[in-house]
Design an enzyme around this catalytic site. Structure first.
Site, PDB file in Angstrom:
ATOM      1  CB  CYS A  79       2.664   4.668   5.669  1.00  0.00           C
ATOM      2  SG  CYS A  79       3.813   4.382   6.667  1.00  0.00           S
ATOM      3  CG  HIS A 139       1.252   2.535   0.678  1.00  0.00           C
ATOM      4  ND1 HIS A 139       1.712   2.390   2.125  1.00  0.00           N
ATOM      5  CD2 HIS A 139       0.866   1.218   0.649  1.00  0.00           C
ATOM      6  CE1 HIS A 139       1.752   1.394   2.836  1.00  0.00           C
ATOM      7  NE2 HIS A 139       1.236   0.385   1.586  1.00  0.00           N
TER       8      HIS A 139
END
Length: 507
Positions: A79, A139
Site C-alpha cells: 500500500c 498510506h
C-alpha cells in the site's frame, strides 16, 4: 471632455469585466476530476477476469463509460510505497520509499527526490482546481493541507467484532514471539448494516459534494478501504456467493521449487494464512467468498457514486479514474496477500472515463499505475509535469499509439524489480538472481524459464528496462512486519528499521 473621459473609463471597466468573466468561464469549462482509489482490488471483477461469476455490475458500467486497462501494474506490491509513487509520479527506486511512510514524511528536505515534489492533488490545486478528498488515498489519508475540503479517514479497517472469527493475526509468527507483528487478516459477516461501514460514510460525503455549486473545476478524491483485510462486510454480500459455487484459483504445492532464495524470503509472510493451511482447514473457499463479498460491497458503493454524478450538473464534464494500489493473491503462490513481484500481486484494475475518451474500450497491453498522474494532466489540458517518470496514456486510449512498445515496472524493496511486457514477465532480485515467465503459455507463472537459452535475448531486452537508480531506503520508510525487508533496510542503512507492532495500525 469629461463626458469623453467617463465614456472611455466605462468602456475600460466593461472590457475588464468581460475579460474577467471569460477567465471565470474558462476555469469552469476545465474538466472536473473524480479520483477513486480501491484498496487491494485484484482483477477478478467482471469487466476483466470475471472470476467465479463475481457480481460487479457497476464496474461493468464504468467499463462501458470509458477505457479499461486489463494489464495495469502497480509501482510496488504494498500500500504505502505504491500510493506514494502514484501521488508523486516518482518510482520507489527513485525516492527510496520502499515501505510504509507517514503521509507528512513523504516530502522532506533530507530526501533529495521528494523535497520539492508536487503531489498529484496539489498540482490541480495550483492550477485553479478546488480540491477535495476523503478515505484512504495516501498510506493513511493525505498530508496536512492537501485538500481545500477534507473528509479525513476513519482510522484502521473496522468496524471489528468483539472477537475475531477465524484468524488470530499472528500465524506462525507466534513461535517468533510475534516479532513481525499481527495482521488484520480475518473473514466473516460483520457488521449488520452497510451504513456502519466507513466506505459507505465516505460515499455519503462525496454525494454531498455533488450537490454543491463550484465556481472552479474540482478535483474530488475518494479512497475505498475494502476489500483490504479484514474481509468483513454485512451478511447480504456473502449471500451472493454460496460456498458450493466458489471457484479457487490454480495452485501447485511445489510451485516455488524453482524460485531464487531472495524470492522465497520475500514470500515468507509468517502472519498470513498459507494455501496449504487453507486447504487442510477447509477455509479456502470461505476466504474467497469473503473477498468476493467485499468487492461486491465496493461495487455497490461505486454505483451510488456513479448515480450521483450522472444526476449532477457535472456529469458531462468530469473525468473519472479508478485504480487499485496493487493486486491480491487468494492462494496463488502459497499465500493470501499482495507482497510479491508475481502477476497476481502486481496486476490491478485501471479505468478512465470522461470527455474525449472512447467508450467501452479495452486495452490489454501492459501499463503502469504510475501513468495516472501524467494522464490526468493531459486529459485536463494542464501543462505536463517534468518530474513525472511515467508516460501519459491519452494517445494510447484515443489513437492506440504505443501499444507495441509499452511495459510496466514494479519494485519491491531496494533493487528488486519486475518488468512486464506483452506476454512476458522478468524479475531480478538484488543479488542478481532471476525469474522469467512466458505468460502466454504459462499464465500462472509456474515454470521459471530464467535459465532457458530459448529466452536469452528476450531476458536481456527486459533487463535493459530495469531502473538505473536504486535509492537507499528512505529514513522514514519502514516495512518491519516482513523479515527480509527488516534485514535489507538494516543492512543498507545506518539507522535500523523502526518497530511496527501491528500491520495496518497506522493505516
Amino acid at each position: 471632455m469629461k463626458t469623453r473621459y467617463f465614456l472611455l473609463l466605462g468602456i475600460c471597466m466593461l472590457s475588464c469585466r468581460t475579460d474577467e468573466k471569460k477567465q471565470v468561464q474558462k476555469e469552469v469549462d476545465k474538466p472536473n476530476v473524480l479520483f477513486i482509489a480501491v484498496d487491494d482490488l485484484n482483477n477478478m471483477i467482471s469487466p476483466i477476469a470475471n472470476f467465479s461469476n463475481i457480481q460487479t455490475p457497476n464496474f461493468d458500467r464504468l467499463a462501458a463509460m470509458g477505457v479499461t486497462f486489463t494489464d495495469a501494474h502497480c509501482p510496488a506490491p504494498l500500500c504505502g510505497p505504491s500510493r506514494s509513487a502514484i501521488m508523486t509520479g516518482l518510482r520507489p527506486s527513485t525516492t527510496g520509499i520502499y515501505g510504509m511512510t507517514p503521509d507528512n514524511k513523504i516530502r522532506r528536505d533530507d530526501n533529495e527526490a521528494t523535497k520539492d515534489i508536487i503531489f498529484l492533488p496539489e498540482y490541480f490545486k495550483k492550477n485553479g482546481y478546488h480540491s477535495m478528498g476523503i478515505g484512504k488515498l495516501f498510506h493513511n489519508y493525505a498530508p496536512d493541507g492537501m485538500f481545500d475540503e477534507g473528509g479525513g479517514r476513519v482510522k484502521g479497517f473496522g468496524p471489528f467484532p468483539e472477537k475475531r472469527f477465524v484468524w488470530d493475526g499472528f500465524g506462525t509468527s507466534k513461535s517468533r514471539k510475534g516479532q513481525y507483528g499481527r495482521t488484520n487478516t480475518d473473514w466473516g459477516a460483520f457488521p449488520e448494516s452497510d451504513t456502519l461501514m466507513p466506505d459507505h460514510q465516505a460515499v455519503n460525503w462525496v454525494l454531498e459534494r455533488f450537490n454543491k455549486n463550484y465556481k472552479q473545476p474540482f478535483f474530488l478524491a475518494l479512497g475505498f478501504q475494502r476489500p483490504h483485510v479484514p474481509l468483513y462486510v454485512p451478511q447480504k454480500w456473502f449471500d451472493l456467493y454460496p460456498l458450493e459455487s466458489i471457484q479457487t484459483p490454480p495452485y501447485q504445492s511445489d510451485d516455488l521449487n524453482d524460485i531464487p532464495p531472495v524470492g522465497l524470503k520475500i514470500n515468507d509472510l509468517p502472519m498470513m494464512p498459507s494455501t496449504e493451511w487453507a486447504i487442510n482447514s477447509g477455509e479456502w473457499k470461505k476466504i474467497i467468498q469473503a473477498y468476493l463479498a467485499c468487492v461486491s460491497f465496493v461495487d455497490y458503493e461505486l454505483g451510488r457514486v456513479l448515480d450521483a454524478l450522472k444526476n449532477s450538473p457535472y456529469a458531462k464534464n468530469t473525468i473519472i479514474v479508478l485504480w487499485s494500489d496493487h493486486g491480491y493473491r487468494l492462494g496463488e503462490k502459497g499465500t493470501f496477500a499482495k507482497h510479491a513481484l508475481w502477476e497476481s500481486a502486481t496486476k490491478a484494475p485501471l479505468f478512465f472515463a470522461g470527455p474525449n475518451l472512447p467508450k467501452g474500450k479495452k486495452i490489454d497491453a501492459p501499463v503502469e499505475m504510475l501513468s495516472i498522474y501524467p494522464t490526468l494532466l493531459e486529459l485536463s489540458g494542464l501543462q505536463a509535469y517534468a518530474r513525472n517518470e511515467a508516460k501519459s496514456l491519452v494517445r494510447m486510449m484515443q489513437k492506440n499509439e504505443g501499444l507495441k512498445d509499452t511495459y510496466a515496472i514494479t519494485t519491491y524493496g531496494k533493487n528488486n524489480h519486475a518488468v512486464k511486457v506483452d506476454g512476458y514477465r522478468y524479475i531480478q532480485y538484488e543479488d542478481g538472481t532471476e525469474e522469467f515467465y512466458d505468460n502466454a503459455s504459462d499464465p500462472n507463472e509456474w515454470i521459471n524459464e530464467a535459465n532457458n537459452f530459448k529466452f536469452k535475448s528476450k531476458i536481456e531486452a527486459l533487463k535493459a528496462l530495469l531502473p538505473k537508480t536504486n535509492a537507499t531506503w528512505d529514513a522514514e520508510s519502514n516495512y518491519t512486519f516482513q523479515p527480509y525487508f527488516v534485514e535489507q533496510k538494516t543492512r543498507g542503512n545506518v539507522n535500523a528499521a523502526k518497530a511496527v507492532k501491528v500491520i495496518g495500525a497506522e493505516r
